[in-house]
Motif scaffolding. Structure first.
Motif, PDB file in Angstrom:
ATOM      1  N   ALA A 105       0.820  -1.215   0.000  1.00 15.19           N
ATOM      2  CA  ALA A 105       0.000   0.000   0.000  1.00 15.19           C
ATOM      3  C   ALA A 105       0.849   1.259   0.000  1.00 15.19           C
ATOM      4  O   ALA A 105       0.373   2.329  -0.413  1.00 15.19           O
ATOM      5  N   PHE A 106       2.085   1.156   0.477  1.00  8.67           N
ATOM      6  CA  PHE A 106       2.988   2.308   0.531  1.00  8.67           C
ATOM      7  C   PHE A 106       4.233   1.973  -0.284  1.00  8.67           C
ATOM      8  O   PHE A 106       4.770   0.869  -0.171  1.00  8.67           O
ATOM      9  N   GLY A 107       4.690   2.935  -1.075  1.00 10.52           N
ATOM     10  CA  GLY A 107       5.866   2.698  -1.892  1.00 10.52           C
ATOM     11  C   GLY A 107       6.684   3.968  -2.060  1.00 10.52           C
ATOM     12  O   GLY A 107       6.136   5.040  -2.368  1.00 10.52           O
ATOM     13  N   ALA A 108       7.994   3.859  -1.832  1.00 10.37           N
ATOM     14  CA  ALA A 108       8.860   5.026  -1.964  1.00 10.37           C
ATOM     15  C   ALA A 108       8.967   5.485  -3.409  1.00 10.37           C
ATOM     16  O   ALA A 108       9.122   6.682  -3.678  1.00 10.37           O
ATOM     17  N   PHE A 109       8.885   4.552  -4.344  1.00  6.77           N
ATOM     18  CA  PHE A 109       8.998   4.948  -5.751  1.00  6.77           C
ATOM     19  C   PHE A 109       7.834   5.842  -6.161  1.00  6.77           C
ATOM     20  O   PHE A 109       8.020   6.811  -6.903  1.00  6.77           O
ATOM     21  N   GLY A 110       6.632   5.535  -5.687  1.00  4.32           N
ATOM     22  CA  GLY A 110       5.486   6.373  -6.021  1.00  4.32           C
ATOM     23  C   GLY A 110       5.631   7.778  -5.473  1.00  4.32           C
ATOM     24  O   GLY A 110       5.286   8.761  -6.140  1.00  4.32           O
ATOM     25  N   VAL A 111       6.155   7.899  -4.258  1.00  2.00           N
ATOM     26  CA  VAL A 111       6.383   9.222  -3.673  1.00  2.00           C
ATOM     27  C   VAL A 111       7.420   9.991  -4.493  1.00  2.00           C
ATOM     28  O   VAL A 111       7.264  11.183  -4.780  1.00  2.00           O
ATOM     29  N   PHE A 112       8.481   9.305  -4.876  1.00  2.00           N
ATOM     30  CA  PHE A 112       9.525   9.955  -5.674  1.00  2.00           C
ATOM     31  C   PHE A 112       8.983  10.415  -7.025  1.00  2.00           C
ATOM     32  O   PHE A 112       9.229  11.545  -7.459  1.00  2.00           O
ATOM     33  N   LEU A 113       8.213   9.560  -7.695  1.00  2.00           N
ATOM     34  CA  LEU A 113       7.678   9.906  -9.007  1.00  2.00           C
ATOM     35  C   LEU A 113       6.729  11.096  -8.922  1.00  2.00           C
ATOM     36  O   LEU A 113       6.816  12.043  -9.715  1.00  2.00           O
ATOM     37  N   MET A 114       5.812  11.083  -7.955  1.00  2.00           N
ATOM     38  CA  MET A 114       4.845  12.167  -7.831  1.00  2.00           C
ATOM     39  C   MET A 114       5.517  13.463  -7.381  1.00  2.00           C
ATOM     40  O   MET A 114       5.131  14.556  -7.823  1.00  2.00           O
ATOM     41  N   LYS A 115       6.511  13.385  -6.517  1.00  2.00           N
ATOM     42  CA  LYS A 115       7.212  14.594  -6.069  1.00  2.00           C
ATOM     43  C   LYS A 115       7.915  15.262  -7.239  1.00  2.00           C
ATOM     44  O   LYS A 115       7.899  16.499  -7.366  1.00  2.00           O
ATOM     45  N   GLN A 116       8.557  14.469  -8.092  1.00  2.00           N
ATOM     46  CA  GLN A 116       9.231  15.058  -9.253  1.00  2.00           C
ATOM     47  C   GLN A 116       8.237  15.772 -10.161  1.00  2.00           C
ATOM     48  O   GLN A 116       8.555  16.803 -10.738  1.00  2.00           O
ATOM     49  N   PHE A 117       7.030  15.244 -10.281  1.00  2.00           N
ATOM     50  CA  PHE A 117       6.028  15.895 -11.122  1.00  2.00           C
ATOM     51  C   PHE A 117       5.483  17.144 -10.440  1.00  2.00           C
ATOM     52  O   PHE A 117       5.261  18.168 -11.095  1.00  2.00           O
ATOM     53  N   TYR A 118       5.254  17.080  -9.143  1.00  2.00           N
ATOM     54  CA  TYR A 118       4.719  18.243  -8.427  1.00  2.00           C
ATOM     55  C   TYR A 118       5.665  19.432  -8.515  1.00  2.00           C
ATOM     56  O   TYR A 118       5.220  20.588  -8.521  1.00  2.00           O
ATOM     57  N   GLU A 119       6.954  19.162  -8.574  1.00  2.00           N
ATOM     58  CA  GLU A 119       7.905  20.259  -8.637  1.00  2.00           C
ATOM     59  C   GLU A 119       7.905  20.971  -9.986  1.00  2.00           C
ATOM     60  O   GLU A 119       8.498  22.038 -10.108  1.00  2.00           O
ATOM     61  N   THR A 120       7.257  20.392 -10.992  1.00  2.00           N
ATOM     62  CA  THR A 120       7.107  21.087 -12.271  1.00  2.00           C
ATOM     63  C   THR A 120       5.914  22.036 -12.265  1.00  2.00           C
ATOM     64  O   THR A 120       5.771  22.840 -13.183  1.00  2.00           O
ATOM     65  N   VAL A 121       5.045  21.930 -11.264  1.00  2.00           N
ATOM     66  CA  VAL A 121       3.884  22.817 -11.149  1.00  2.00           C
ATOM     67  C   VAL A 121       4.329  24.116 -10.490  1.00  2.00           C
ATOM     68  O   VAL A 121       4.959  24.082  -9.427  1.00  2.00           O
ATOM     69  N   PRO A 122       4.027  25.273 -11.083  1.00  2.00           N
ATOM     70  CA  PRO A 122       4.473  26.545 -10.484  1.00  2.00           C
ATOM     71  C   PRO A 122       3.934  26.740  -9.072  1.00  2.00           C
ATOM     72  O   PRO A 122       2.778  26.436  -8.774  1.00  2.00           O
ATOM     73  N   GLU A 123       4.791  27.260  -8.206  1.00  2.00           N
ATOM     74  CA  GLU A 123       4.410  27.526  -6.823  1.00  2.00           C
ATOM     75  C   GLU A 123       3.356  28.628  -6.733  1.00  2.00           C
ATOM     76  O   GLU A 123       2.600  28.708  -5.748  1.00  2.00           O
ATOM     77  N   ASP A 124       3.289  29.469  -7.798  1.00  2.00           N
ATOM     78  CA  ASP A 124       2.312  30.568  -7.778  1.00  2.00           C
ATOM     79  C   ASP A 124       0.878  30.053  -7.691  1.00  2.00           C
ATOM     80  O   ASP A 124       0.005  30.719  -7.110  1.00  2.00           O
ATOM     81  N   LEU A 125       0.605  28.888  -8.261  1.00  2.00           N
ATOM     82  CA  LEU A 125      -0.745  28.339  -8.169  1.00  2.00           C
ATOM     83  C   LEU A 125      -1.120  28.013  -6.725  1.00  2.00           C
ATOM     84  O   LEU A 125      -2.232  28.295  -6.276  1.00  2.00           O
TER      85      LEU A 125
END
Length: 304
Positions: free
Chosen positions: A175-195
């Protein structure tokens, strides 16, 4: 009485307009481009054929008689198509139960990994707290630790909790996986902080920002994580082998293995029919989500 005025461009301007751009030189470099592209296509077609050949042989073997599967020389196309192999695997085995258990595990684990991975990734990418980077590095480092090194203490822990020989043991394990956290974090960092800042000014909580802004924008990354998790859970063999002893809880991979072991004379045509059935859900899921999968993998490695 009005006079009509005609504007005439100066002579140098007309000369410049009438001069066509010089064509590119057609030397050896200009002719090499289409040849290189053709060679690239040939190499890609050869690589695709090499990867698809085992699947083609498996499908053709599922339509052969038992003694014709490993014939020498290899017969790629069966002389007689034995469609009864699919009927036999469906009637001689408990394949419906195997498919149901595997589907329940795959869908549940995929949903939980997307939920927990995306939520934890939002905290690591948007919430600032002491030791955030060190904690994230430590969490991601667990990817490098092989499961075989701690599967015995994990089995003892789940057995003491009374979860062994239940589907819940596999669900809680994955149910928990470090790879999923890593993948989603890398994508979230492409979203501008201004939003996120604008949403906070409008009164949205962090949970609301994650649910209403980050999740809709991260569909490609979610599709990539869902596909990888679904395929990994569907193909898992060692986990069900350790925890699921009741035949009514067997998954597809474990059921096929025990089905072959229980036969005195293995009918490989029937076995390959079961293997074809086992890969159909994965093929369907991949075909439906391949566009999002490629986009998610490509954008998750970009930081903007």
């Amino acid at each position: 009485m009005s006079e009509t005025m005609t504007l005439v461009a100066p002579e140098p301007t007309r000369r410049r307009l009438s001069i066509d751009p010089k064509p590119r030189p057609r030397g050896a470099g200009g002719k090499a481009h289409p040849i290189a592209r053709a060679l690239l296509y040939v190499a890609l077609i050869a690589a695709a054929a090499a990867m698809l050949t085992p699947f083609f042989w498996m499908i053709m073997s599922s339509l052969k008689e038992a003694n014709a599967v490993f014939s020498v020389p290899i017969r790629w196309i069966p002389e007689v198509f034995v469609w009864d192999n699919y009927v036999e695997i469906w009637t001689r085995s408990d394949i419906v139960t195997w498919i149901r258990n595997t589907l329940v595990l795959s869908v549940t684990v995929t949903a939980l990994q997307v939920l927990t991975g995306s939520f934890a990734a939002y905290g690591f990418s948007r919430i600032r707290f002491p030791g955030r980077d060190a904690l994230f590095l430590l969490y991601v480092a667990t990817i490098a630790v092989p499961w075989q090194s701690y599967m015995i203490p994990q089995f003892i822990l789940l057995s003491d909790a009374g979860l062994a020989n239940t589907l819940w043991s596999i669900i809680l394990l994955q149910a928990f996986g470090a790879f999923g956290v890593f993948l989603m974090k890398q994508f979230y960092e492409t979203v501008p902080e201004d939003l996120s800042e604008a949403a906070r000014l409008d009164g949205l909580s962090e949970y609301g920002i994650w649910r209403r802004i980050m999740l809709p924008l991260s569909v490609p990354a979610i599709a990539s994580l869902s596909l990888l998790t679904f395929v990994n859970t569907w193909n898992d063999y060692l986990g069900p082998l350790i925890y699921l002893r009741d035949p009514s809880l067997w998954t597809m991979q474990l059921g096929l293995k025990n089905f072959v072991s229980s036969l005195y004379d293995v009918d490989y045509g029937v076995l390959f029919a079961g293997l074809v059935i086992s890969i159909l859900p994965i093929a369907i899921v991949f075909l439906l989500g391949q566009r999002f999968f490629v986009e998610g993998i490509a954008t998750s490695g970009m930081k903007g």
